[in-house]
Design a protein around this motif. Structure first.
Motif, PDB file in Angstrom:
ATOM      1  N   ARG A  42      31.535 -10.710  25.925  1.00 34.81           N
ATOM      2  CA  ARG A  42      30.612  -9.911  25.124  1.00 34.81           C
ATOM      3  C   ARG A  42      29.909  -8.843  25.951  1.00 34.81           C
ATOM      4  NH1 ARG A  42      27.646 -14.844  21.803  1.00 34.81           N
ATOM      5  NH2 ARG A  42      29.162 -15.011  20.093  1.00 34.81           N
ATOM      6  N   GLN A  43      29.487  -9.209  27.163  1.00 35.94           N
ATOM      7  CA  GLN A  43      28.657  -8.318  27.962  1.00 35.94           C
ATOM      8  C   GLN A  43      29.451  -7.285  28.742  1.00 35.94           C
ATOM      9  OE1 GLN A  43      25.823 -10.475  30.319  1.00 35.94           O
ATOM     10  NE2 GLN A  43      25.021  -8.652  31.342  1.00 35.94           N
ATOM     11  N   PHE A  44      30.627  -7.653  29.237  1.00 38.56           N
ATOM     12  CA  PHE A  44      31.347  -6.768  30.143  1.00 38.56           C
ATOM     13  C   PHE A  44      32.716  -6.307  29.648  1.00 38.56           C
ATOM     14  CE2 PHE A  44      28.670  -9.525  32.881  1.00 38.56           C
ATOM     15  CZ  PHE A  44      27.808  -8.541  33.355  1.00 38.56           C
ATOM     16  N   LEU A  45      33.464  -7.185  28.984  1.00 37.86           N
ATOM     17  CA  LEU A  45      34.829  -6.829  28.605  1.00 37.86           C
ATOM     18  C   LEU A  45      34.889  -6.122  27.257  1.00 37.86           C
ATOM     19  CD1 LEU A  45      36.737 -10.061  29.744  1.00 37.86           C
ATOM     20  CD2 LEU A  45      36.184  -8.004  31.071  1.00 37.86           C
ATOM     21  N   ARG A  46      34.278  -6.685  26.230  1.00 43.06           N
ATOM     22  CA  ARG A  46      34.366  -6.093  24.895  1.00 43.06           C
ATOM     23  C   ARG A  46      33.879  -4.647  24.836  1.00 43.06           C
ATOM     24  NH1 ARG A  46      31.580  -9.229  19.992  1.00 43.06           N
ATOM     25  NH2 ARG A  46      29.699  -8.564  21.117  1.00 43.06           N
ATOM     26  N   PRO A  47      32.780  -4.281  25.535  1.00 40.04           N
ATOM     27  CA  PRO A  47      32.348  -2.877  25.467  1.00 40.04           C
ATOM     28  C   PRO A  47      33.370  -1.887  26.005  1.00 40.04           C
ATOM     29  CG  PRO A  47      30.561  -4.265  26.275  1.00 40.04           C
ATOM     30  CD  PRO A  47      31.794  -5.108  26.260  1.00 40.04           C
ATOM     31  N   ARG A  48      34.340  -2.343  26.762  1.00 41.95           N
ATOM     32  CA  ARG A  48      35.339  -1.456  27.339  1.00 41.95           C
ATOM     33  C   ARG A  48      36.645  -1.431  26.550  1.00 41.95           C
ATOM     34  NH1 ARG A  48      34.357   0.122  32.658  1.00 41.95           N
ATOM     35  NH2 ARG A  48      32.262  -0.445  33.326  1.00 41.95           N
ATOM     36  N   LEU A  49      36.762  -2.279  25.553  1.00 42.97           N
ATOM     37  CA  LEU A  49      37.979  -2.286  24.745  1.00 42.97           C
ATOM     38  C   LEU A  49      37.991  -1.100  23.805  1.00 42.97           C
ATOM     39  CD1 LEU A  49      38.241  -6.091  23.890  1.00 42.97           C
ATOM     40  CD2 LEU A  49      39.464  -4.818  25.671  1.00 42.97           C
ATOM     41  N   LEU A  50      39.159  -0.508  23.637  1.00 39.88           N
ATOM     42  CA  LEU A  50      39.335   0.641  22.763  1.00 39.88           C
ATOM     43  C   LEU A  50      40.062   0.218  21.502  1.00 39.88           C
ATOM     44  CD1 LEU A  50      40.471   3.283  25.417  1.00 39.88           C
ATOM     45  CD2 LEU A  50      38.162   2.899  24.524  1.00 39.88           C
ATOM     46  N   ALA A  51      39.581   0.707  20.357  1.00 36.26           N
ATOM     47  CA  ALA A  51      40.255   0.423  19.093  1.00 36.26           C
ATOM     48  C   ALA A  51      41.405   1.383  18.839  1.00 36.26           C
ATOM     49  CB  ALA A  51      39.247   0.503  17.946  1.00 36.26           C
ATOM     50  N   SER A  52      41.451   2.474  19.608  1.00 37.54           N
ATOM     51  CA  SER A  52      42.428   3.530  19.338  1.00 37.54           C
ATOM     52  C   SER A  52      43.803   3.256  19.924  1.00 37.54           C
ATOM     53  CB  SER A  52      41.904   4.858  19.895  1.00 37.54           C
ATOM     54  OG  SER A  52      41.639   4.754  21.284  1.00 37.54           O
ATOM     55  N   ARG A  53      43.921   2.278  20.814  1.00 38.00           N
ATOM     56  CA  ARG A  53      45.216   1.990  21.443  1.00 38.00           C
ATOM     57  C   ARG A  53      45.206   0.561  21.964  1.00 38.00           C
ATOM     58  NH1 ARG A  53      44.689   1.271  26.749  1.00 38.00           N
ATOM     59  NH2 ARG A  53      43.143   2.435  27.965  1.00 38.00           N
ATOM     60  N   PRO A  54      46.380   0.005  22.288  1.00 40.82           N
ATOM     61  CA  PRO A  54      46.411  -1.324  22.902  1.00 40.82           C
ATOM     62  C   PRO A  54      45.739  -1.304  24.279  1.00 40.82           C
ATOM     63  CG  PRO A  54      48.560  -0.753  22.010  1.00 40.82           C
ATOM     64  CD  PRO A  54      47.733   0.498  21.956  1.00 40.82           C
ATOM     65  N   ASN A  55      44.973  -2.341  24.560  1.00 37.84           N
ATOM     66  CA  ASN A  55      44.331  -2.525  25.853  1.00 37.84           C
ATOM     67  C   ASN A  55      45.178  -3.499  26.673  1.00 37.84           C
ATOM     68  OD1 ASN A  55      41.338  -1.364  25.241  1.00 37.84           O
ATOM     69  ND2 ASN A  55      42.120  -2.475  23.459  1.00 37.84           N
ATOM     70  N   THR A  56      45.087  -3.390  28.000  1.00 43.95           N
ATOM     71  CA  THR A  56      45.847  -4.287  28.864  1.00 43.95           C
ATOM     72  C   THR A  56      44.906  -5.066  29.766  1.00 43.95           C
ATOM     73  OG1 THR A  56      46.183  -2.523  30.496  1.00 43.95           O
ATOM     74  CG2 THR A  56      47.912  -2.861  28.830  1.00 43.95           C
ATOM     75  N   LEU A  57      45.215  -6.336  29.955  1.00 47.95           N
ATOM     76  CA  LEU A  57      44.380  -7.214  30.778  1.00 47.95           C
ATOM     77  C   LEU A  57      45.270  -8.104  31.623  1.00 47.95           C
ATOM     78  CD1 LEU A  57      41.169  -9.092  29.766  1.00 47.95           C
ATOM     79  CD2 LEU A  57      43.036 -10.394  30.813  1.00 47.95           C
ATOM     80  N   LEU A  58      44.892  -8.280  32.878  1.00 48.52           N
ATOM     81  CA  LEU A  58      45.591  -9.164  33.797  1.00 48.52           C
ATOM     82  C   LEU A  58      44.664 -10.309  34.185  1.00 48.52           C
ATOM     83  CD1 LEU A  58      47.895  -9.892  35.818  1.00 48.52           C
ATOM     84  CD2 LEU A  58      46.718  -8.410  37.478  1.00 48.52           C
ATOM     85  N   ASP A  59      45.155 -11.536  34.038  1.00 55.02           N
ATOM     86  CA  ASP A  59      44.437 -12.724  34.511  1.00 55.02           C
ATOM     87  C   ASP A  59      45.190 -13.266  35.723  1.00 55.02           C
ATOM     88  OD1 ASP A  59      42.947 -15.008  34.903  1.00 55.02           O
ATOM     89  OD2 ASP A  59      43.733 -16.057  33.157  1.00 55.02           O
ATOM     90  N   ILE A  60      44.521 -13.274  36.877  1.00 56.23           N
ATOM     91  CA  ILE A  60      45.141 -13.726  38.124  1.00 56.23           C
ATOM     92  C   ILE A  60      44.749 -15.179  38.378  1.00 56.23           C
ATOM     93  CG2 ILE A  60      45.344 -13.330  40.608  1.00 56.23           C
ATOM     94  CD1 ILE A  60      44.474 -10.422  40.104  1.00 56.23           C
ATOM     95  N   GLY A  61      45.752 -16.045  38.583  1.00 56.80           N
ATOM     96  CA  GLY A  61      45.474 -17.460  38.798  1.00 56.80           C
ATOM     97  C   GLY A  61      45.057 -18.147  37.516  1.00 56.80           C
ATOM     98  N   CYS A  62      45.897 -18.036  36.498  1.00 53.56           N
ATOM     99  CA  CYS A  62      45.512 -18.412  35.133  1.00 53.56           C
ATOM    100  C   CYS A  62      45.460 -19.909  34.891  1.00 53.56           C
ATOM    101  CB  CYS A  62      46.459 -17.769  34.128  1.00 53.56           C
ATOM    102  SG  CYS A  62      48.179 -18.320  34.278  1.00 53.56           S
ATOM    103  N   GLY A  63      46.003 -20.733  35.796  1.00 47.56           N
ATOM    104  CA  GLY A  63      45.973 -22.178  35.579  1.00 47.56           C
ATOM    105  C   GLY A  63      46.667 -22.556  34.289  1.00 47.56           C
ATOM    106  N   GLY A  64      46.000 -23.361  33.483  1.00 46.57           N
ATOM    107  CA  GLY A  64      46.586 -23.801  32.226  1.00 46.57           C
ATOM    108  C   GLY A  64      46.559 -22.776  31.115  1.00 46.57           C
ATOM    109  N   GLY A  65      45.930 -21.631  31.340  1.00 47.74           N
ATOM    110  CA  GLY A  65      45.980 -20.534  30.380  1.00 47.74           C
ATOM    111  C   GLY A  65      44.895 -20.526  29.328  1.00 47.74           C
ATOM    112  N   ASP A  66      43.873 -21.378  29.463  1.00 49.28           N
ATOM    113  CA  ASP A  66      42.848 -21.433  28.416  1.00 49.28           C
ATOM    114  C   ASP A  66      41.992 -20.170  28.352  1.00 49.28           C
ATOM    115  OD1 ASP A  66      41.923 -22.900  30.979  1.00 49.28           O
ATOM    116  OD2 ASP A  66      40.023 -22.408  30.004  1.00 49.28           O
ATOM    117  N   VAL A  67      41.699 -19.549  29.498  1.00 50.07           N
ATOM    118  CA  VAL A  67      40.847 -18.352  29.480  1.00 50.07           C
ATOM    119  C   VAL A  67      41.546 -17.170  28.816  1.00 50.07           C
ATOM    120  CG1 VAL A  67      39.658 -16.640  30.913  1.00 50.07           C
ATOM    121  CG2 VAL A  67      39.410 -19.074  31.425  1.00 50.07           C
TER     122      VAL A  67
END
Length: 232
Positions: A42-67
């Motif tokens: 809510r505080q850091f990621l959502r304000p940077r998401l754009l509705a006008s195009r697909p956004n890309t995100l990389l999770d490093i060391g994802c473990g079981g993938g819950d995050v």
């Protein structure tokens, strides 16, 4: 002082696979209690998401993938399209995460951050959860250098590496209130070791390159953050 000589059970290549998979399965619950990703989103990621195009995100060391699963769910509910690449160096983690029900736009693969740098990949957002305390000093330096390159593409250009903030209170609270809730896995034992291996905010600030900042969240959370130059 950090007790970096301690080894977590889940990092042992010979550890019991059933207990390891149970650990991965319980990560969602324990992270929901202590990791604070809803607030980070809510505080850091959502304000940077754009509705006008697909956004890309990389999770490093994802473990079981819950995050990354949670982030994909929250972003979709908010009307954003996010393509998430979730990587882990451990084939066991990738096998577990990939065996769970598929999520649109979420892809798991066995890789390290340096592999993606060599491939020339770039992302709007780069994150990790509970990764920093696992790393040696050279590995931490390499991760931060890789992260700067990986978030330098078009878009928001933000990195958030979230980890435990070491303190006696965090240790006592986890031992008394969290560890007893999780049986048949490494959560209790490894969680306590993780706290002892983790950084204080001051230690992390002392290690972070100039362009990086350290923020703290309650309770007992460090956010090591980087914003690509020229991004707002």
């Amino acid at each position: 002082m950090r007790e970096v000589q301690l080894a977590e059970r889940m990092d042992d290549p010979q550890c019991d696979l059933q207990e390891l998979n149970q650990t991965y399965a319980q990560f969602g619950a324990v992270n929901g209690l202590v990791a604070g990703w809803r607030q980070v989103y809510r505080q850091f990621l959502r304000p940077r998401l754009l509705a006008s195009r697909p956004n890309t995100l990389l999770d490093i060391g994802c473990g079981g993938g819950d995050v990354p699963r949670a982030l994909a769910r929250w972003a979709a509910r908010d009307g954003f399209t996010v393509r998430i690449t979730a990587i882990d160096a451990d084939a066991r983690a990738v096998a577990f995460a990939g065996a769970q029900p598929p999520v649109s736009g979420l892809h798991f693969r066995q890789a390290m951050s340096g592999d993606l740098v060599q491939e020339g990949q770039r992302f709007d957002l780069v994150i990790s959860n509970h990764l920093l305390h696992h790393l040696t000093a050279p590995e931490l330096d390499a991760l931060l250098a890789d992260s700067e390159v990986l978030c330098s593409g078009l878009g928001s250009g933000l990195v958030v590496h979230s980890d435990i903030q070491r303190s006696p209170l965090a240790y006592l609270g986890f031992r008394a209130g969290i560890a007893p809730l999780f049986r048949g896995s490494f959560i209790g034992e490894d969680g306590l070791l993780s706290i002892r291996r983790s950084f204080t905010a001051a230690e992390l600030r002392g290690l972070a390159p100039t362009a990086w900042t350290v923020r703290t969240l309650i309770p007992f959370r460090n956010l090591l953050m980087y914003e690509a130059p020229g991004r707002g």
